[in-house]
Design a protein around this motif. Structure first.
Motif, PDB file in Angstrom:
ATOM      1  N   UNK A  60       0.804  -1.335  -0.066  1.00  0.00           N
ATOM      2  CA  UNK A  60       0.071   0.028  -0.006  1.00  0.00           C
ATOM      3  C   UNK A  60       0.710   1.220  -0.048  1.00  0.00           C
ATOM      4  N   UNK A  61       1.830   1.016   0.682  1.00  0.00           N
ATOM      5  CA  UNK A  61       2.911   2.292   0.767  1.00  0.00           C
ATOM      6  C   UNK A  61       3.548   2.785  -0.335  1.00  0.00           C
ATOM      7  N   UNK A  62       3.911   1.636  -0.846  1.00  0.00           N
ATOM      8  CA  UNK A  62       4.836   1.680  -2.262  1.00  0.00           C
ATOM      9  C   UNK A  62       3.916   2.005  -3.418  1.00  0.00           C
ATOM     10  N   UNK A  63       2.727   1.889  -3.391  1.00  0.00           N
ATOM     11  CA  UNK A  63       1.376   2.243  -4.547  1.00  0.00           C
ATOM     12  C   UNK A  63       1.430   3.924  -4.159  1.00  0.00           C
ATOM     13  N   UNK A  64       1.210   4.202  -3.054  1.00  0.00           N
ATOM     14  CA  UNK A  64       1.072   5.751  -2.630  1.00  0.00           C
ATOM     15  C   UNK A  64       2.226   6.473  -3.088  1.00  0.00           C
ATOM     16  N   UNK A  65       3.508   5.846  -2.553  1.00  0.00           N
ATOM     17  CA  UNK A  65       4.775   6.702  -2.999  1.00  0.00           C
ATOM     18  C   UNK A  65       4.837   6.813  -4.564  1.00  0.00           C
ATOM     19  N   UNK A  66       4.568   5.747  -5.240  1.00  0.00           N
ATOM     20  CA  UNK A  66       4.779   5.768  -6.825  1.00  0.00           C
ATOM     21  C   UNK A  66       4.102   6.964  -7.328  1.00  0.00           C
ATOM     22  N   UNK A  67       2.697   7.630  -6.949  1.00  0.00           N
ATOM     23  CA  UNK A  67       2.229   8.340  -7.462  1.00  0.00           C
ATOM     24  C   UNK A  67       2.383   9.570  -6.645  1.00  0.00           C
ATOM     25  N   UNK A  68       3.208   9.748  -5.758  1.00  0.00           N
ATOM     26  CA  UNK A  68       3.306  11.105  -4.868  1.00  0.00           C
ATOM     27  C   UNK A  68       3.652  12.364  -5.782  1.00  0.00           C
ATOM     28  N   UNK A  69       3.947  12.070  -7.012  1.00  0.00           N
ATOM     29  CA  UNK A  69       4.201  13.356  -7.683  1.00  0.00           C
ATOM     30  C   UNK A  69       3.019  14.066  -8.282  1.00  0.00           C
ATOM     31  N   UNK A  70       1.858  13.200  -8.242  1.00  0.00           N
ATOM     32  CA  UNK A  70       0.690  13.878  -8.725  1.00  0.00           C
ATOM     33  C   UNK A  70      -0.015  14.820  -7.764  1.00  0.00           C
ATOM     34  N   UNK A  71      -0.780  15.672  -8.151  1.00  0.00           N
ATOM     35  CA  UNK A  71      -1.462  16.660  -7.333  1.00  0.00           C
ATOM     36  C   UNK A  71      -2.430  16.277  -6.711  1.00  0.00           C
ATOM     37  N   UNK A  72      -3.210  16.765  -5.838  1.00  0.00           N
ATOM     38  CA  UNK A  72      -4.598  16.631  -5.161  1.00  0.00           C
ATOM     39  C   UNK A  72      -5.609  16.254  -6.501  1.00  0.00           C
ATOM     40  N   UNK A  73      -5.640  17.333  -7.095  1.00  0.00           N
ATOM     41  CA  UNK A  73      -6.638  17.511  -8.418  1.00  0.00           C
ATOM     42  C   UNK A  73      -6.322  16.229  -9.099  1.00  0.00           C
ATOM     43  N   UNK A  74      -5.185  16.058  -9.732  1.00  0.00           N
ATOM     44  CA  UNK A  74      -4.844  14.793 -10.800  1.00  0.00           C
ATOM     45  C   UNK A  74      -5.110  13.507 -10.063  1.00  0.00           C
ATOM     46  N   UNK A  75      -5.042  13.314  -8.776  1.00  0.00           N
ATOM     47  CA  UNK A  75      -5.148  12.074  -8.034  1.00  0.00           C
ATOM     48  C   UNK A  75      -6.573  11.904  -8.135  1.00  0.00           C
ATOM     49  N   UNK A  76      -7.590  12.832  -7.831  1.00  0.00           N
ATOM     50  CA  UNK A  76      -9.202  12.831  -7.751  1.00  0.00           C
ATOM     51  C   UNK A  76      -9.556  12.465  -9.079  1.00  0.00           C
ATOM     52  N   UNK A  77      -8.960  13.088 -10.161  1.00  0.00           N
ATOM     53  CA  UNK A  77      -9.217  12.866 -11.610  1.00  0.00           C
ATOM     54  C   UNK A  77      -9.025  11.217 -11.863  1.00  0.00           C
ATOM     55  N   UNK A  78      -7.811  10.695 -11.242  1.00  0.00           N
ATOM     56  CA  UNK A  78      -7.534   9.376 -11.648  1.00  0.00           C
ATOM     57  C   UNK A  78      -8.419   8.437 -10.956  1.00  0.00           C
ATOM     58  N   UNK A  79      -8.830   8.676  -9.901  1.00  0.00           N
ATOM     59  CA  UNK A  79      -9.534   7.806  -8.902  1.00  0.00           C
ATOM     60  C   UNK A  79     -10.842   7.730  -9.781  1.00  0.00           C
ATOM     61  N   UNK A  80     -11.378   8.865  -9.957  1.00  0.00           N
ATOM     62  CA  UNK A  80     -12.821   8.932 -10.798  1.00  0.00           C
ATOM     63  C   UNK A  80     -12.750   8.052 -12.165  1.00  0.00           C
ATOM     64  N   UNK A  81     -11.717   8.510 -13.020  1.00  0.00           N
ATOM     65  CA  UNK A  81     -11.517   7.556 -14.234  1.00  0.00           C
ATOM     66  C   UNK A  81     -11.419   6.137 -14.031  1.00  0.00           C
ATOM     67  N   UNK A  82     -10.780   5.792 -12.801  1.00  0.00           N
ATOM     68  CA  UNK A  82     -11.032   4.133 -12.708  1.00  0.00           C
ATOM     69  C   UNK A  82     -12.321   3.734 -12.220  1.00  0.00           C
ATOM     70  N   UNK A  83     -12.923   4.464 -11.320  1.00  0.00           N
ATOM     71  CA  UNK A  83     -14.173   4.078 -10.957  1.00  0.00           C
ATOM     72  C   UNK A  83     -15.196   3.918 -12.192  1.00  0.00           C
ATOM     73  N   UNK A  84     -15.034   4.996 -12.927  1.00  0.00           N
ATOM     74  CA  UNK A  84     -15.856   5.177 -14.038  1.00  0.00           C
ATOM     75  C   UNK A  84     -15.677   3.926 -15.172  1.00  0.00           C
ATOM     76  N   UNK A  85     -14.328   3.751 -15.354  1.00  0.00           N
ATOM     77  CA  UNK A  85     -13.881   2.503 -16.287  1.00  0.00           C
ATOM     78  C   UNK A  85     -14.426   1.146 -15.690  1.00  0.00           C
ATOM     79  N   UNK A  86     -14.596   0.950 -14.358  1.00  0.00           N
ATOM     80  CA  UNK A  86     -14.940  -0.266 -13.771  1.00  0.00           C
ATOM     81  C   UNK A  86     -16.598  -0.261 -13.782  1.00  0.00           C
ATOM     82  N   UNK A  87     -17.069   0.890 -13.872  1.00  0.00           N
ATOM     83  CA  UNK A  87     -18.693   1.059 -14.253  1.00  0.00           C
ATOM     84  C   UNK A  87     -19.061   0.651 -15.741  1.00  0.00           C
ATOM     85  N   UNK A  88     -18.245   0.847 -16.561  1.00  0.00           N
ATOM     86  CA  UNK A  88     -18.473   0.461 -17.920  1.00  0.00           C
ATOM     87  C   UNK A  88     -18.507  -0.789 -18.152  1.00  0.00           C
ATOM     88  N   UNK A  89     -17.813  -1.530 -17.473  1.00  0.00           N
ATOM     89  CA  UNK A  89     -17.609  -3.123 -17.925  1.00  0.00           C
ATOM     90  C   UNK A  89     -18.890  -3.934 -17.765  1.00  0.00           C
TER      91      UNK A  89
END
Length: 89
Positions: A60-89
């Motif tokens: 979990x920590x490693x996954x978080x560290x790998x994306x620590x370069x992203x802004x709060x806004x970018x992280x929220x957008x990526x989170x939303x993208x994943x959920x939307x892609x899961x809903x499309x399946x």
């Protein structure tokens, strides 16, 4: 998209994710969701190996560290993208 709209969509995506079972999501997706959520809500990860360190928390920590370069806004957008892609399946 305004900050308020992004926050609303992020909260909606979080509620959807909260209702999903762990068994229905591959572990890599779970880790990405965890990392984007933490980055979006807490900011960059601080690595702190404690005496309660275990392999699960290391992933979990490693996954978080790998994306620590992203802004709060970018992280929220990526989170939303994943959920939307899961809903499309």
């Amino acid at each position: 998209m305004t900050e308020k709209e992004l926050d609303t969509q992020f909260q909606e995506a979080f509620e959807i994710a909260s209702n999903m079972t762990q068994a229905s999501l591959p572990q890599d997706v779970q880790l990405r969701l965890y990392a984007f959520y933490k980055q979006a809500t807490f900011g960059s990860a601080n690595y702190n190996q404690s005496e309660h360190f275990d392999l699960r928390n290391a992933f979990k920590t490693n996954a978080w560290i790998q994306i620590s370069h992203l802004s709060v806004k970018e992280s929220k957008e990526k989170y939303i993208e994943i959920i939307n892609s899961l809903l499309e399946k």
